[in-house]
Scaffold this motif. Structure first.
Motif, short mmCIF file in Angstrom:
data_model
loop_
_atom_site.label_atom_id
_atom_site.label_comp_id
_atom_site.label_asym_id
_atom_site.label_seq_id
_atom_site.Cartn_x
_atom_site.Cartn_y
_atom_site.Cartn_z
N LEU A 27 5.29 5.26 -4.98
CA LEU A 27 5.55 3.84 -4.78
C LEU A 27 4.97 3.02 -5.92
O LEU A 27 4.01 3.41 -6.57
CB LEU A 27 4.94 3.37 -3.46
N ASP A 28 5.57 1.83 -6.13
CA ASP A 28 5.01 0.95 -7.16
C ASP A 28 3.72 0.31 -6.63
O ASP A 28 3.40 0.41 -5.45
CB ASP A 28 6.02 -0.14 -7.55
N ARG A 29 2.99 -0.36 -7.52
CA ARG A 29 1.65 -0.84 -7.20
C ARG A 29 1.64 -1.84 -6.04
O ARG A 29 0.81 -1.73 -5.14
CB ARG A 29 1.04 -1.47 -8.43
N SER A 30 2.54 -2.81 -6.05
CA SER A 30 2.50 -3.84 -5.01
C SER A 30 2.79 -3.25 -3.63
O SER A 30 2.14 -3.59 -2.64
CB SER A 30 3.50 -4.95 -5.33
N THR A 31 3.75 -2.33 -3.55
CA THR A 31 4.05 -1.69 -2.27
C THR A 31 2.88 -0.84 -1.81
O THR A 31 2.53 -0.82 -0.64
CB THR A 31 5.32 -0.82 -2.40
N GLU A 33 -0.27 -1.34 -2.51
CA GLU A 33 -1.34 -2.22 -2.03
C GLU A 33 -1.06 -2.69 -0.61
O GLU A 33 -1.98 -2.77 0.21
CB GLU A 33 -1.49 -3.42 -2.97
N VAL A 34 0.19 -2.99 -0.32
CA VAL A 34 0.54 -3.42 1.04
C VAL A 34 0.35 -2.27 2.02
O VAL A 34 -0.22 -2.43 3.10
CB VAL A 34 1.99 -3.95 1.07
N GLU A 35 0.81 -1.08 1.63
CA GLU A 35 0.73 0.08 2.52
C GLU A 35 -0.71 0.54 2.75
O GLU A 35 -1.09 0.88 3.86
CB GLU A 35 1.54 1.25 1.93
N LEU A 36 -1.49 0.57 1.68
CA LEU A 36 -2.85 1.11 1.78
C LEU A 36 -3.90 0.04 2.00
O LEU A 36 -5.08 0.35 2.19
CB LEU A 36 -3.18 1.91 0.51
#
Length: 121
Positions: A27-31, A33-36
């Motif tokens: 996943l890309d960074r923003s996704t 960050e949202v997931e983790l």
């Protein structure tokens, strides 16, 4: 021929477990960050009953009062300290200048006394 049986042969190491089956690393960074949940917010700490937060590279009291002194008072004290330090430096410079001038006058007076003493001989 070995004395007590077969020669030394260590056990084989068990195979490693397979890598994570998660695809989060794709996943890309923003996704990610949202997931983790990597957005932690500003760091805060509590020292001696005073709550501080880290903003713009400085620790700032959350209540606006730092150690019982508000920011304006702290800035005023900081400016007063800087002024005192600069005045202290000037005072040292003037005292050094005065001492040097006195030393030169004493050397000149000593040279004059030596020359008068030589003339009398």
């Amino acid at each position: 021929m070995p004395l007590f049986g077969s020669t030394f042969s260590p056990k084989k190491t068990p195979p490693r477990k397979s890598a994570s089956l998660s695809n989060l690393h794709n996943l890309d960074r923003s996704t990610r960050e949202v997931e983790l949940g990597l957005d932690y917010g500003t760091p805060t700490m509590n020292l001696a009953g005073q709550s501080l937060k880290f903003e713009n590279g400085q620790w700032i009291a959350e209540t606006g009062i730092s150690g019982g002194v508000d920011r304006r008072e702290a800035q005023r004290l900081r400016r007063r300290r800087e002024t005192s330090l600069s005045l202290n430096g000037l005072l040292f410079f003037f005292q050094l200048s005065e001492t040097t001038a006195e030393s030169h006058l004493m050397e000149k007076e000593l040279d004059e006394l030596k020359s008068v003493s030589r003339r009398r001989k």
